[in-house]
Design a protein around this motif. Structure first.
Motif, PDB file in Angstrom:
ATOM      1  N   HIS A 178       0.168  -3.799  -9.028  1.00 24.90           N
ATOM      2  CA  HIS A 178       1.093  -4.479  -9.946  1.00 24.90           C
ATOM      3  C   HIS A 178       2.422  -4.847  -9.296  1.00 24.90           C
ATOM      4  N   LEU A 179       2.981  -3.957  -8.503  1.00 30.59           N
ATOM      5  CA  LEU A 179       4.293  -4.236  -7.900  1.00 30.59           C
ATOM      6  C   LEU A 179       4.237  -5.350  -6.864  1.00 30.59           C
ATOM      7  N   ARG A 180       3.064  -5.669  -6.351  1.00 30.73           N
ATOM      8  CA  ARG A 180       2.951  -6.768  -5.390  1.00 30.73           C
ATOM      9  C   ARG A 180       3.255  -8.123  -6.031  1.00 30.73           C
ATOM     10  N   GLN A 195       0.869  -1.164   0.000  1.00 31.25           N
ATOM     11  CA  GLN A 195       0.000   0.000   0.000  1.00 31.25           C
ATOM     12  C   GLN A 195       0.911   1.221   0.000  1.00 31.25           C
ATOM     13  N   PHE A 196       0.674   2.124  -0.926  1.00 27.75           N
ATOM     14  CA  PHE A 196       1.501   3.317  -1.031  1.00 27.75           C
ATOM     15  C   PHE A 196       0.693   4.545  -0.662  1.00 27.75           C
ATOM     16  N   ALA A 197       1.281   5.412   0.135  1.00 26.34           N
ATOM     17  CA  ALA A 197       0.621   6.662   0.514  1.00 26.34           C
ATOM     18  C   ALA A 197       0.564   7.633  -0.657  1.00 26.34           C
ATOM     19  N   ASN A 198       1.515   7.483  -1.597  1.00 22.73           N
ATOM     20  CA  ASN A 198       1.579   8.393  -2.737  1.00 22.73           C
ATOM     21  C   ASN A 198       2.444   7.767  -3.835  1.00 22.73           C
ATOM     22  N   THR A 210      -3.894   9.062  -5.535  1.00 21.96           N
ATOM     23  CA  THR A 210      -4.229   7.877  -4.744  1.00 21.96           C
ATOM     24  C   THR A 210      -4.593   6.712  -5.656  1.00 21.96           C
ATOM     25  N   LEU A 211      -5.370   6.975  -6.692  1.00 23.12           N
ATOM     26  CA  LEU A 211      -5.740   5.922  -7.645  1.00 23.12           C
ATOM     27  C   LEU A 211      -4.494   5.349  -8.321  1.00 23.12           C
ATOM     28  N   HIS A 212      -3.601   6.217  -8.799  1.00 24.90           N
ATOM     29  CA  HIS A 212      -2.391   5.732  -9.484  1.00 24.90           C
ATOM     30  C   HIS A 212      -1.457   4.997  -8.515  1.00 24.90           C
ATOM     31  N   ALA A 213      -1.348   5.478  -7.289  1.00 32.59           N
ATOM     32  CA  ALA A 213      -0.488   4.807  -6.294  1.00 32.59           C
ATOM     33  C   ALA A 213      -1.060   3.431  -5.948  1.00 32.59           C
ATOM     34  N   THR A 214      -2.371   3.339  -5.845  1.00 37.27           N
ATOM     35  CA  THR A 214      -3.017   2.052  -5.560  1.00 37.27           C
ATOM     36  C   THR A 214      -2.831   1.098  -6.737  1.00 37.27           C
TER      37      THR A 214
END
Length: 160
Positions: free
Chosen positions: A150-152, A14-17, A141-145
């Protein structure tokens, strides 16, 4: 490499940004990684750019054909995506599918530049094809999510 990842194989990210997403891509480049899905780090970074850059440059016109569905998509799909509950295995639109032969270092650099461009952009962002007009914070937020989704699929090698 596993072609059919299941949720239990994947990292929880999960990324904050977008800066955090860029940092994770750079970290994976440094550590090396194992794939749990179909795409390499380079392919993921290219895909993220292909989806993110049209927020500034505009999405293809044909993607507005289903604009009438945006209110439903905002109410039903968007909250699910923002919670990190992105579906696995849904085919990506061909224009957003990266080619196979890409260089990890080049694509991580280009993704980082795309993030910097997004964050420094002062104009009006293009309406998202599925969710409509969004303010800068919501779009980030949408792009970070999306990046976390994908990175997971990449597991970093342990640091020695």
């Amino acid at each position: 490499m596993r072609k059919n990842a299941v949720a239990s194989d994947l990292r929880v990210l999960q990324f904050a940004n977008l800066d955090a997403a860029s940092d994770e891509a750079q970290s994976l480049l440094q550590s090396g990684y194992d794939r749990c899905g179909n795409w390499s780090l380079a392919q993921i970074c290219r895909h993220l750019r292909l989806v993110q850059d049209p927020s500034i440059d505009a999405y293809p016109r044909w993607m507005t054909l289903f604009a009438f569905l945006r209110p439903v998509m905002r109410r039903t799909l968007l909250p699910r995506l923002l919670q990190g509950n992105s579906p696995i295995g849904i085919p990506t639109s061909p224009i957003f599918v990266p080619p196979a032969e890409l260089d990890d270092a080049d694509e991580v650099l280009l993704f980082t530049r795309s993030v910097d461009r997004f964050k420094s952009y002062q104009g009006k962002y293009a309406a998202h094809p599925g969710f409509g007009r969004m303010d800068r914070d919501a779009l980030e937020t949408l792009h970070a999510t999306h990046a976390a989704h994908h990175l997971r699929f990449l597991k970093p090698h342990p640091r020695s």
